[in-house]
Design an enzyme around this catalytic site. Sequence first.
Site, PDB file in Angstrom:
ATOM      1  N   HIS A 162      16.531  -2.478   3.640  1.00 23.71           N
ATOM      2  CA  HIS A 162      15.555  -1.411   2.949  1.00 23.71           C
ATOM      3  C   HIS A 162      15.372  -1.953   1.466  1.00 23.71           C
ATOM      4  O   HIS A 162      14.841  -1.044   0.754  1.00 23.71           O
ATOM      5  CB  HIS A 162      15.984   0.029   3.133  1.00 23.71           C
ATOM      6  N   HIS A 170      10.951  -2.885  10.190  1.00 29.09           N
ATOM      7  CA  HIS A 170      11.812  -3.900  10.366  1.00 29.09           C
ATOM      8  C   HIS A 170      11.354  -4.820  11.671  1.00 29.09           C
ATOM      9  O   HIS A 170      12.354  -5.540  12.354  1.00 29.09           O
ATOM     10  CB  HIS A 170      13.117  -3.475  10.725  1.00 29.09           C
TER      11      HIS A 170
END
Lengths: 335, 335, 227, 227
Positions: free
Chosen positions: A221, A59
């Site tokens: 995700h 991320h």
Amino acid sequence: MVMKKLINDPKNVVNEAVAGFEAAHGDIVRVSHDPMFIARSDAPVQGKVGIVSGGGSGHEPLHGGFVGYGMLDAAVPGAVFTSPTPDPILAATQAVDGGAGVLHIVKNYTGDVLNFETAADLAGAEGIEVRAVIINDDVAVKDSLYTAGRRGVAGTVLVEKITGAAAERGEDLDTVVAIAEKVNSRVRTMGVALTPCVVPHAGEPSFVLADDEIEIGIGIHGEPGRERIKLEPADAIVDRLLGPILEDLPFVSGDEVLLFVNGLGGTPQIELYIVFRRAAEVLAEKGITVTRSLVGNYTTSLEMAGTSISVLKLDDELTGLWDAPVQTAALRWGR
Amino acid sequence: MVMKKLINDPKNVVNEAVAGFEAAHGDIVRVSHDPMFIARSDAPVQGKVGIVSGGGSGHEPLHGGFVGYGMLDAAVPGAVFTSPTPDPILAATQAVDGGAGVLHIVKNYTGDVLNFETAADLAGAEGIEVRAVIINDDVAVKDSLYTAGRRGVAGTVLVEKITGAAAERGEDLDTVVAIAEKVNSRVRTMGVALTPCVVPHAGEPSFVLADDEIEIGIGIHGEPGRERIKLEPADAIVDRLLGPILEDLPFVSGDEVLLFVNGLGGTPQIELYIVFRRAAEVLAEKGITVTRSLVGNYTTSLEMAGTSISVLKLDDELTGLWDAPVQTAALRWGR
Amino acid sequence: MTLNDQPNSALADAAPRLDAAWTVRWIRRSAEVLAANRAALNTLDREIGDGDHGENMDRGFQAVLPKLDALAEGTTPGAVLKLVATTLISTVGGAAGPLYGTAFLKAAGAVGAAESVDAAALVVLLTAARDGIVLRGKAEEGDKTMIDAWTPAVNAASSAQAAGSAVGTVLLAAADAAADGAQATEPLVARKGRASYLGERAIGHRDPGSQSTLLLLRAAADVLATA
Amino acid sequence: MTLNDQPNSALADAAPRLDAAWTVRWIRRSAEVLAANRAALNTLDREIGDGDHGENMDRGFQAVLPKLDALAEGTTPGAVLKLVATTLISTVGGAAGPLYGTAFLKAAGAVGAAESVDAAALVVLLTAARDGIVLRGKAEEGDKTMIDAWTPAVNAASSAQAAGSAVGTVLLAAADAAADGAQATEPLVARKGRASYLGERAIGHRDPGSQSTLLLLRAAADVLATA
Ligand SMILES: Nc1ncnc2c1ncn2[C@@H]1O[C@H](COP(=O)(O)OP(=O)(O)O)[C@@H](O)[C@H]1O
Ligand SMILES: Nc1ncnc2c1ncn2[C@@H]1O[C@H](COP(=O)(O)OP(=O)(O)O)[C@@H](O)[C@H]1O
Ligand SMILES: [Mg+2]
Ligand SMILES: [Mg+2]
Ligand SMILES: [Mg+2]
Ligand SMILES: [Mg+2]
């Protein structure tokens, strides 16, 4: 199909990236490799509440890119899309404890919550006062009663910046926790994916979208969202994301907000600004004033193409903390 | 195949993105829509050399993201991957002329050079002293005698930052030009593409790479480079890029350098840091010291996956100018 | 040579001089042809450039169209050419914008205030256009650029005029030579423009600018033939 | 029931008590089985989670292996289980790390310092493990989590033991029930973990954690059977 990435061994992706981060930003951070965490170069800051965040890698710049003056004291990167274990979270907590307690900023995923919980227990046993704030800004997950609850997504960046500023100016742990909770309670986010991403050790996309399909309400995700629809013009997509965001708080005419258009990793900046334009237009139509903005790749899902929109309801306190100086690899102003 | 982008009409991509940029960064810039250019909100700064850059869109944040205190006075965005015409360049030049002359920073592409040339002629006819520095940092194009010359790529960001700092501290036009030329003469870049990008009005990739092929020496518009090879580990790719860069200047043991790992748009940050790690390692092995770093998407090719590495040989003057305060949408420190 | 490339001398000599009306028709036809060839030119440019040449040319000529409507009665070929020049310069961008812009500007200068253009003046016009491109772009024949269409076209026009042909035949000679010249760029390695970055890989691809030059000159001949 | 799921009572009752050596063999076999099922578990998790469950479990059990080698002679089942617990907690991450870690920790606590485990103690061990997971994860049966394999396994083990079966039969009953439980997650909507975000879309997919639970319990029965 060969996975096309600038990596060496999938097993070393996180290690090597953290080593690169250390080499590039040695002025701001220092890195512990085992257990792995990234800390402010001047940690622990005596008398200051320490702020630790972390979670699965992939991320970036979240969270390591936000370590530094005025934001996080440490970030704990797990394997790609996998929460870190308690050991490095504990080590990071110890490393940044300046005697005023430590706040854990945790995105609401079962794995993150459980691992941070265990680390907090262990730190508590060593006499460090640890509090956790769970971030759950994603409005895509409708009914929190029958799920693991709303997910923590890009709003996390805003929580980290504003809470970090409060800690930096010397607020105590209770106040810092209250401010983190306040930001979390006032920020709402929803995202869209145009393409999936490939987790290095998996080697295949985590989901499959047809050439003309997009996923509204995607998780960071690649978790599915609200609906899978045909590709639409950007403005229509923005409207689909903003609707649930604005209804949820709700945001109303007269509000002053921070508008944050986040890229998921593979979407070019030119598209993010097209999204920003429409979002600002819709807010203006509703009498909501954008007084602060953030546009860019701040909470990504590897190379996923897509965006998320976050809206944070500001007040003078939050605006002041947002404007306060920050010096991290990924967010910097005022010094 | 449907083109998957967050856009409305391909014809409006640049207009809408610039409008979004204006909405997001009204504190730093003001925008003229027709003719289209982005200027510092306080332009013209009286007595300061004005600095104007520009070129085809699709490389964001280049150049609009670098408009502001300590960097560019104006940026002129053309259509995607197409040089702007002389009219907006002239208008931008007039808008930032503070009486001390204007520098055009131009990437070396026939179209950019010719359109900036025409604009400079027109500005000169109106009594504005205009000088141009042509950026050509790309070592991928081997033999400049039989080509249009080396291309201007990511090194442009470094030229803009350092030259902008020189102008901001009040240097005169001759000095500002000399510094721009000095940076250009000391920076070398080479890139690699893993995937192509799709220009919105074209709707198809500008080139095709097999699933396991990469293009070494790619240009920022997808122009082919030195060779097309099979995908390799990141470290091997970095070595292929750094070799020609280091030989070319040449960079030698004892040099202090700025190492800039640039993302082409679709490559996640985690991979850029893996690249940075290896590049820093190779430089260290050769006795070259990395004293300044930059990592991120600064000169992109829409959503192309890939990276470029730039190495700039520093000295005290350049280091000081690099460190000087800058306040733009994409690069900010010191204020 | 394809069927389309055959000179049609009967029609070609129908009008002995080229006036403002012809110039306007030529530009309109060019706009039509470029629009129709937009994708094809983009494809050529995608192969050895950046894929926008059709886009650029189409944008420029579409921008000219409304301005043609607004032209005063009794205008001259030179005025039309100058209008095309300034419009292309301010709308095309890229390499082609300044190059074609300069070409039309120099062409306008070459014909001055004349009300119409005969074969000799036509050769002067084409030569000036070509020289303008060379002045800006510094390309030589064989560099795999639009010059490889322009220079044979100018030479052929010049020979045809020297042999006493009327404007129609001169234009057809120019267009035919441009067609050969465009085709002749295919085996070349480029030394100017984006294609020069390709080295050997440019071989086998036609230069997009030489193709657009051919389309413009063919349009010039065609509008005369169908006048 | 596949052939593999058939209890083999002859062998199952070969050893009446489970000792430290058995515990080590069980964990080694688990590591083998999880490595072999790494991709399959990733695939299950990709369908309704984030695709890393095989990766996580494999990483954790591979990390246990070298530590088993270093175990002192004369260790106890509880000590082995505790070693597994701490290693899983510090290497697996994600949801599965703390959950399985707690399960092994509570299992270790349940057996204490005993040198071996009989059928009754085995039921206590399994129950403690399951309760540990519930304590941390707060899942109920039917939430489409590993609990849907654990709870039927605990119940079946308990019934088998109550009916007087020896450890082997108890383990086989547990493994068989876990197999049914894992399969029974397929039609469910998830209410815990990442799959809960999917709503109806989770229907038709097996929960990866229930599958890894099945693999662990099957390994336990198998190592006894082949001892
Ligand atoms: N130096 C030059 N001299 C003459 N023609 C050139 C030169 N450079 C480029 N060209 C012509 O321009 C064409 C490309 O135009 P275009 O695609 O519109 O611009 P760009 O290359 O900026 O994208 C080439 O095909 C070539 O014919
Ligand atoms: N609250 C919970 N209670 C019990 N089991 C859970 C819970 N949340 C998740 N799980 C189990 O964990 C499994 C996922 O583990 P894993 O993929 O390793 O972690 P993560 O979801 O963090 O990626 C799920 O398949 C499910 O069986
Ligand atoms: Mg995970
Ligand atoms: Mg172009
Ligand atoms: Mg082109
Ligand atoms: Mg998982």
